[in-house]
Write an enzyme that holds these catalytic residues in place. Structure first.
Site, PDB file in Angstrom:
ATOM      1  N   LYS A  27       0.502  -1.382   0.041  1.00  0.00           N
ATOM      2  CA  LYS A  27      -0.455  -0.198  -0.453  1.00  0.00           C
ATOM      3  C   LYS A  27       1.261   1.362   0.438  1.00  0.00           C
ATOM      4  O   LYS A  27       2.014   1.215   0.740  1.00  0.00           O
ATOM      5  CB  LYS A  27      -0.770  -0.002   1.116  1.00  0.00           C
ATOM      6  CG  LYS A  27      -1.828   1.281   1.395  1.00  0.00           C
ATOM      7  CD  LYS A  27      -2.587   1.146   2.409  1.00  0.00           C
ATOM      8  CE  LYS A  27      -3.535   2.021   2.701  1.00  0.00           C
ATOM      9  NZ  LYS A  27      -4.877   1.687   4.057  1.00  0.00           N
ATOM     10  N   SER A  49      -9.674   1.911   3.449  1.00  0.00           N
ATOM     11  CA  SER A  49      -8.866   2.390   2.422  1.00  0.00           C
ATOM     12  C   SER A  49      -8.034   2.408   1.780  1.00  0.00           C
ATOM     13  O   SER A  49      -7.240   2.158   0.776  1.00  0.00           O
ATOM     14  CB  SER A  49      -8.205   3.905   3.294  1.00  0.00           C
ATOM     15  OG  SER A  49      -7.142   2.949   3.928  1.00  0.00           O
ATOM     16  N   SER A  52     -10.274  -0.456   7.778  1.00  0.00           N
ATOM     17  CA  SER A  52      -9.315  -0.434   6.276  1.00  0.00           C
ATOM     18  C   SER A  52      -8.826  -1.447   5.301  1.00  0.00           C
ATOM     19  O   SER A  52      -8.156  -1.433   4.381  1.00  0.00           O
ATOM     20  CB  SER A  52      -7.948   0.932   5.982  1.00  0.00           C
ATOM     21  OG  SER A  52      -8.712   2.039   6.213  1.00  0.00           O
TER      22      SER A  52
END
Lengths: 514, 96
Positions: free
Chosen positions: A79, A154, A178
C-alpha cells in the site's frame, strides 16, 4: 492452473521445488497488471525493473543452493502509505506526489529479507482516510467483481489487486477497518493484527493509536505466510510488542477443538443488509457443524463506536498531518502567486485604512502554509483535519476528545468481558456489500456509518480478520468478520482456515472485463 | 448546538487551511452533521471512567543514549520543495 490463478502457498511450493522461477512468477503478475490495471487502477506505481532484478537474484541464490527467505520469491504489493526507499510513496495525495522516502519502512525491510518481490504500490484513500478509495489524487480504484462499484477502502487497491489476481500477497493498513472492509468488498482474506504486533516504523501516520499494518491474501494460509514475514518487535517503534511471534503456518493446520464463538446481538440491528445477515448466519451454522458452540453476547457500548472513532481518529490525524507544511518535503503552493496576492491585500488594506480597524493580515509564511495545505490535501482529508482541530480546540477538548477517550475504555471493557465467555466474536464485516461509485461520497456521515462493525477492534486494540462467506444476488462478495483478543492472531487464522476447508467462497474469482 | 460558519472559519485558521466562501459553506454543513452525531456521546455517563489514550500495555520504553548515524544533510534536504546547499528555504518570517 496458470501461475496467477494459484494461491501464494501453491506458488511457494512450486518455487521451492524449483518447478518455476521467481522471474516467471513475477513476470506473469506484471503482465496481468499491465493487461488489466488501466481499467481498475489498483496500483499507483509499478516496480518492473527492480522487481525482476530482485526475482533474478532470488532465483540465482536458489539455483546455487544458497539460503532463500521465507517468502521464497513470491511477489508482494505494498500500500502506498508505507515508505519504500528510492520509490515514490504518495499516500494517494497530491501533497506527496513526488515524495521519495530516504529509508524503507521496517515491514519493507522485512519483506526484502524474506525474499518477497516488491511489485508496486497500491492505490488508497488519501492518507488512508475513507472507506471507498474514491478519495485518491490518482483516481478511483474499481471493484474487480463489478467495475461500477467501489472496492472499499482505504486499502482498496491492496484488496482489489488480490481479487483481480494482480498480486498473490498484498500489504494493507487498518485504522478503522481499512483492511477488513475492502477485503470483504473484494472477496479476499484480510487481517488487522493486534496493535503492536507489526511495526509501524515507516508507515505514514494517520491515527497513531489506531493504525496497524496487516496482510491481504486469497486464503487464511496465505495471510499466515505474509503475517509471519511482517510481525515482530522493532526497536524503531516503541509501541511494537516484544511478545514472541508464534509459528502461524504451523498453527493453522491444528483445528480448534471446543471453540466457543459469540454472536453480537447489536450487530444484527437496523441498517444490516438482509443478504449479508443471511450469509453471516449461514457461516455461524458452518462453525456449529464443525463443533463450535455459539452464544449470544452483548457489546452495550458498540453503538458509540463510530462517534468515538470519528473524534479520536481525526484528532490524532490533525496533529499528525500538521507536518505537511510545504517546507521539509512534499508539495508547496506557488510562492510568487501567494506573495503577489498578499501584496494586493496589503495595498487594499492600507488604502482603506483597514489596519486601523485591527484586522490582522497573515504573514507570508502563514499564507504559504495555508495555500500549500488547501491545494495539497483533498476534501476528505481537510474535513478530518478540521474535525480534529475542532475536537481538540479550547472549550471543546473535554467535551469531545476526553469524552471519547473515556468511551473508548468502556468499549474495550465490553470486549474484555465478552472474551471471558467466548474465544471469538463472529459477525458481518460491513453492513452492506460494495456500493456503486459515487453513492456515498457527497455524504460523509453515511460513509462513516459503514464502519460500524470494524472501528471498535482498533479502539480496543484487538485483532480481526475478514473472510469471504457468500455473495449477494447481484454477485458481490460478502465478508465475515472474526475478532479475537489481543495477540491471538493464531486463533483467528486457525478459525478462518477451518472455515475455508469447509467452504469454497474464498476460491471464487471475478472474470475481468476490459 | 449547531456549528456556526464563524467557528468553522476560526478552526480553518487554526488548521492552516484557507477555504473559499463556497468551501466554508459546504464544510459548515458537513461538519455540523458529523458533530451532531458525536453529540450521542454526551448522553453516556462517564464520570468514573479513566480515559484510554491507546490500547497498548507498554509504557515508558527507554533507549540508551548512544550516538547513531542518521540521515545525511543531502538526504534530509532531497525532498524539500525549496532549498539551498545547506538549508530549507521559506518565505520571509520577519518583516522588512
Amino acid at each position: 492452473m496458470s501461475l496467477i490463478e494459484s494461491t501464494a502457498a501453491q506458488l511457494h511450493r512450486q518455487l521451492t521445488s524449483g518447478n518455476v522461477t521467481s522471474v516467471e512468477v513475477t513476470q506473469s503478475f506484471l503482465d496481468h497488471i499491465q493487461q488489466h490495471d488501466e481499467h481498475y487502477s489498483a496500483f499507483i506505481s509499478l516496480n518492473v525493473e527492480a522487481a525482476l532484478a530482485q526475482a533474478e537474484d532470488i532465483d540465482r541464490r536458489r539455483a546455487s543452493g544458497k539460503p532463500v527467505g521465507a517468502l521464497g520469491g513470491l511477489p508482494v504489493a505494498v500500500k502506498d502509505v508505507i515508505c519504500t526507499k528510492g520509490q515514490t510513496t504518495t499516500c494517494g495525495s497530491k501533497m506527496l506526489r513526488d515524495f521519495v522516502p530516504p529509508y524503507d519502512a521496517t515491514v519493507v525491510c522485512k519483506l526484502k529479507q524474506a525474499d518477497g518481490v516488491l511489485l508496486g504500490k497500491t492505490n488508497m484513500d488519501e492518507f488512508a482516510m475513507g472507506s471507498s478509495t474514491e478519495n485518491s489524487a490518482f483516481g478511483v480504484t474499481h471493484n474487480p467483481w463489478d467495475r461500477t462499484c467501489v472496492p472499499g477502502g482505504s486499502s482498496g487497491g491492496a484488496a482489489a489487486c488480490v481479487a483481480a489476481r494482480m498480486a498473490p500477497l498484498s500489504v494493507g493498513t487498518d485504522t478503522g477497518g481499512s483492511i477488513r472492509q475492502p477485503a470483504a468488498f473484494c472477496g479476499v482474506t484480510g487481517m488487522k493484527p493486534t496493535y503492536g504486533r507489526v511495526s509501524r516504523f515507516g508507515l505514514v501516520a494517520f491515527a497513531s493509536s489506531l493504525d496497524q499494518i496487516g496482510p491481504i491474501a486469497q486464503t487464511a494460509e496465505d495471510a499466515a505466510l505474509l503475517l509471519q514475514a511482517l510481525a515482530g518487535h522493532d526497536p524503531n517503534d516503541s509501541t511494537s510488542s516484544s511478545k514472541p511471534v508464534p509459528d502461524f503456518l504451523r498453527a493453522i493446520n491444528q483445528p480448534l477443538v471446543g471453540l466457543k464463538i459469540g454472536v453480537i446481538r447489536e450487530h444484527f440491528g437496523e441498517g444490516l443488509d438482509d443478504e449479508v445477515a443471511a450469509a453471516v448466519r449461514e457461516a455461524v451454522h458452518t462453525y456449529q457443524a464443525l463443533g463450535a458452540t455459539v452464544s449470544d453476547i452483548s457489546l452495550p457500548h458498540n453503538q458509540y463506536a463510530i462517534a468515538t472513532y470519528y473524534v479520536i481518529a481525526p484528532s490524532e490525524a490533525s496533529s499528525n498531518l500538521a507536518r505537511y507544511d510545504g517546507v521539509h518535503y512534499g508539495f508547496r503552493a506557488n510562492e510568487a502567486e501567494i506573495l503577489e496576492t498578499l501584496k494586493q491585500e496589503r495595498d487594499t488594506a492600507t488604502a482603506t485604512n483597514q489596519e486601523a480597524t485591527g484586522k490582522e493580515l497573515d504573514s507570508e509564511l502563514i499564507r504559504m502554509y495555508q495555500r500549500t495545505r488547501s491545494e495539497g490535501f483533498g476534501s476528505e482529508v481537510q474535513r478530518r483535519i478540521m474535525l480534529g482541530v475542532y475536537a481538540l480546540s479550547e472549550g471543546y477538548a473535554s467535551k469531545y476528545y476526553l469524552k471519547a477517550l473515556k468511551v473508548r475504555r468502556l468499549i474495550r471493557q465490553d470486549f474484555d468481558k465478552a472474551f471471558e465467555k467466548v474465544d471469538l466474536i463472529v459477525g458481518p464485516t460491513s453492513p452492506t456489500p460494495a456500493y456503486p461509485i459515487g453513492d456515498k461520497i457527497a455524504d460523509p456521515l453515511s460513509m462513516y456509518l459503514g464502519d460500524l462493525y470494524t472501528v471498535s477492534a482498533n479502539l480496543a486494540g484487538i485483532a480481526g480478520i475478514s473472510i469471504p462467506c457468500g455473495f449477494s444476488k447481484t454477485g458481490l462478495p460478502i465478508g465475515l468478520q472474526l475478532q479475537a483478543p489481543a495477540f491471538e492472531e493464531e486463533r483467528l487464522l486457525q478459525a478462518a482456515h477451518m472455515f475455508q476447508q469447509q467452504t469454497d467462497w474464498h476460491t471464487k474469482r471475478p472474470s475481468l472485463k476490459n | 448546538m449547531s456549528l456556526s460558519r464563524k467557528e468553522i472559519e476560526k478552526v480553518s485558521h487554526l488548521a492552516r487551511l484557507q477555504l473559499s466562501d463556497p468551501e466554508l459553506d459546504a464544510m459548515t454543513a458537513q461538519l455540523a452533521n458529523v458533530v451532531e452525531y458525536m453529540e450521542t456521546l454526551s448522553g453516556l455517563n462517564t464520570d468514573d471512567v479513566e480515559p484510554l489514550a491507546h490500547a497498548s500495555d507498554i509504557s515508558n520504553v527507554l533507549a540508551d543514549d548512544i550516538l547513531k548515524p542518521s540521515l545525511s544533510r543531502e538526504e534530509a534536504l532531497a525532498n524539500a520543495p525549496k532549498r539551498d546547499a545547506e538549508c530549507y528555504r521559506v518565505p520571509a518570517v520577519l518583516g522588512d
